[in-house]
Design an enzyme around this catalytic site. Structure first.
Site, PDB file in Angstrom:
ATOM      1  CG  LEU A  71      -1.902  -1.128   1.349  1.00  0.00           C
ATOM      2  CD1 LEU A  71      -1.568  -1.983   2.550  1.00  0.00           C
ATOM      3  CD2 LEU A  71      -3.331  -0.622   1.445  1.00  0.00           C
ATOM      4  CG  ASP A  72       1.309   5.695  -2.058  1.00  0.00           C
ATOM      5  OD1 ASP A  72       2.514   5.854  -1.810  1.00  0.00           O
ATOM      6  OD2 ASP A  72       0.524   6.630  -2.275  1.00  0.00           O
ATOM      7  CE  LYS A  73       3.289   8.559   4.903  1.00  0.00           C
ATOM      8  NZ  LYS A  73       2.432   9.746   5.072  1.00  0.00           N
ATOM      9  CE  LYS A 130       5.509   4.842  -3.739  1.00  0.00           C
ATOM     10  NZ  LYS A 130       4.348   5.701  -3.959  1.00  0.00           N
ATOM     11  CB  THR A 160      -3.268   4.564  -0.293  1.00  0.00           C
ATOM     12  OG1 THR A 160      -3.023   4.973  -1.640  1.00  0.00           O
ATOM     13  CG2 THR A 160      -3.877   3.179  -0.305  1.00  0.00           C
TER      14      THR A 160
END
Length: 641
Positions: A334-336, A515, A339
């Site tokens: 998950l991107d912070k 990423k 999100t």
């Protein structure tokens, strides 16, 4: 003068308007209920034939059974012929051969019952399959048909697809919104369930975006159209859902290829059985009961039910293959920002060491107001609530450090430690300790210096979403082994957020290429990886993952194109729902396939043991197909992640 009608004219009788209307109604009824009428007609003929036999009229009984076979079997035979023209041997061909063979050897009752049961099965399958597509049909019913637009100063009603971008659309209470656009006037509560799956109406006011297919429940809006017709979010959702329900999963393609060779193989085995046993009825029974009907339908019916359910809840799964992969997800990345967090930084804390909080914030905001930095907006909003922000002069930006300016003749500096160090402004030990504590808590502390002294610090943080608090536990409950957070933030902020949310792993100060590398590393561990992001900045990572999941992206073209699964609403709780639904779909398909194989195996044993005859074999076969469909329909009621 008299003239005779032409042959073409005389061939068409003149009927009153009322008669034509009744004819059209009958034609419409036939189109809607033809399968039911054929099945009922065939059943009635079989009943009459049975009664004729009981009354001692064998010729009439046989004739009625043949008529029943022709009525129920002519469409089956036509479909079989069309398929054979393309070198496809399917269940229609097997049933046609069985009915024809039974008739030739004088087993009229068996032929009639087989075709009747097959016709009944087709009707019931069509009804139950129609129910699995109910979610899509309900979405289609939400498509707006008309729009009220203002043209040349007057209000006119036009078909929704004829609205031009830039036109002003008027939407009253109870109206469906026919375009994607921006509200320019009015306020209303809008039900967005068709797009985002949200159960509660959302308040819309000038500046807010609205979507086609949503409903104005109360209030009045004037909307400037931006997307119209097939370009609207609603139209693209419908297209994606339709394509998804047609796209085949890997297991479905395998089963269809298997059936392509299996069916001719069964025909060969039946022929061999007849040559060995000289029992035509046994061979015909074997031909029918070994049909792979339930096996072939096992996967597509589950996919249709699952994608329809998902669409109703604001989740777009782009087809069977992506649904199948999502059911095997073992790691979620998950991107912070945007999100796990709201993507809207707020002032969380203000600390003052000198002067007053009001004076410090107003002067800091005067300088920050000229900045375009994301952290400037929350500071300015906080200051505006305290009073009028004074004008600033001599504004300068120091990239990576902060900003400076002059307010009322004083130099104002707003930024980090480096900005203060470059201006030779000392940072006391107590200030250093305070900054370290704020960063450890996941907040960014911005220093404010007036003149040559630090007056205070403003702590800014992006709030964690409420539904993110129990996200990890829900994902683990759905079968995910590892949950990883990636962010471009510094180590302290990343550590604080990861600790609060219970992440298994986190990586801080990660660039887009980092990423992608993190996802590749997880894949090398043998994990099926899902990447969750906003669909724009995270496009490379979404593409690198086994399953790309974009969230909160209603109206975003990039997300629609890049991601395999699209969560239309800005809610993380749709993520465990989507993964859970995919898992259940895989289980459902496995149940269907296993059941279909067992039924065929049991029927084959029954035929060899002379316990199953042609009619009962067909009855059990059709029942197995219906049970497979009914099992798949359970996916339509799936709700929990």
């Amino acid at each position: 003068m008299f003239s005779f009608p032409s042959q073409r004219e005389s061939a068409v009788p003149v009927a009153p308007v009322g008669g034509l209307f009744r004819l059209e109604r009958l034609r419409a009824l036939w189109v809607a209920y033809d399968k039911l009428m054929i099945t009922l007609g065939s059943g009635l003929l079989i009943l009459l034939g049975y009664l004729a036999g009981r009354l001692g009229w064998p010729a009439a009984a046989n004739g009625l059974m043949v008529l029943a076979t022709l009525l129920a079997g002519y469409r089956v035979a036509a479909s079989a012929w069309q398929a054979l023209r393309f070198r496809v041997v399917g269940i229609n061909a097997l049933v046609t051969l069985a009915a024809l063979g039974a008739t030739i050897i004088g087993e009229y009752w068996e032929a009639a019952v087989v075709t009747f049961l097959f016709s009944l099965g087709n009707y019931l399958e069509a009804r139950t399959m129609d129910k699995t597509r109910a979610a899509l049909r309900k979405l289609m019913e939400l498509a707006p048909q008309v729009a009220r637009v203002r043209r040349e100063g007057t209000e006119v009603e036009v078909p929704a697809e004829e609205v031009e971008p830039g036109e002003l659309v008027l939407i009253r209470a109870g109206d469906k919104i026919p375009v994607d656009g921006r509200v320019v006037r009015g306020r209303a509560a809008v039900n967005q369930a068709a797009i985002t799956g949200e159960s509660l109406p959302v308040q819309k006011e000038p500046g807010d975006y609205v979507f086609s297919g949503t409903m104005n429940e109360s209030g009045y809006l004037e909307v400037e159209a931006e997307r119209t017709g097939e370009e609207t979010t609603f139209a693209r959702i419908m297209q994606l859902v339709e394509e998804a329900q047609e796209e085949k999963a890997r297991i479905q393609r395998w089963l269809e290829n298997f059936a392509r060779y299996y069916t001719p193989g069964i025909m060969a085995v039946s022929a061999l059985t007849y040559l060995v046993t000289r029992d035509a009825l046994l061979a015909l029974t074997l031909l029918v009961i070994a049909c792979p009907g339930a096996l072939v339908i096992a996967t597509p019916v589950s996919i249709v039910a699952a994608t329809g359910n998902a669409a109703r809840h604001g989740v777009l799964i782009k087809g069977g293959e992506h649904l199948e992969k999502a059911g095997r997800i073992r790691a979620v990345v998950l991107d912070k920002t945007g999100t796990l967090t709201r993507g809207r930084p707020l002032v969380r804390k203000v600390r003052v060491w000198r002067g007053s909080e009001k004076e410090m914030l107003l002067k800091a905001a005067a300088v920050e107001k000229l900045s375009g930095h994301p952290l400037a907006k929350p500071l300015v909003e906080r200051a505006e609530s305290l009073g009028k922000i004074p004008p600033a002069e001599n504004f300068q930006v120091y990239p990576g450090c902060g900003v400076t300016g002059t307010v009322d003749g004083e130099i104002i500096r707003v930024g980090n430690r480096r900005l203060m160090q470059e201006a030779s402004i000392p940072v006391p030990v107590d200030v250093e300790n305070y900054l370290a504590g704020e960063e450890s808590a996941g907040r960014t502390a911005v220093l404010v210096a007036i003149g040559e002294e630090i007056w205070g610090a403003v702590s800014i943080a992006d709030g964690i979403r409420d539904e993110a608090k129990n996200l990890v536990s829900r994902l683990k409950a759905a079968g995910v082994r590892k949950v990883v957070m990636l962010t471009g933030d510094n180590q302290r902020v990343a550590r604080a957020v990861a600790r609060e949310l219970g992440m298994d792993e986190y990586q801080a100060e990660v660039l887009p290429e980092g990423k992608v590398e993190a996802i590749r590393r997880l894949k090398q561990e043998g994990l099926v990886v899902a990447m969750v992001g906003d669909g724009i900045n995270d496009a490379p990572a979404l593409a690198a993952a086994d399953v790309g999941i974009a969230m909160g992206v209603a109206g975003t073209d990039v997300a629609m194109e890049t991601a395999d699964i699209v969560l239309m609403s800005d809610r993380l709780d749709k993520l465990p729902y989507a993964i859970g639904l995919s898992r259940q779909t895989l289980k459902n398909i496995q149940q269907n396939v296993t059941f279909a194989i067992l039924v065929v195996a049991v029927l084959l044993l029954g035929v060899m043991g002379k316990k199953v005859v042609l009619a009962s074999g067909m009855l059990i076969h059709e029942a197995s197909v219906l049970l497979v469909i009914l099992n798949a329909m359970r996916l339509m009621s799936y709700r929990n992640g």
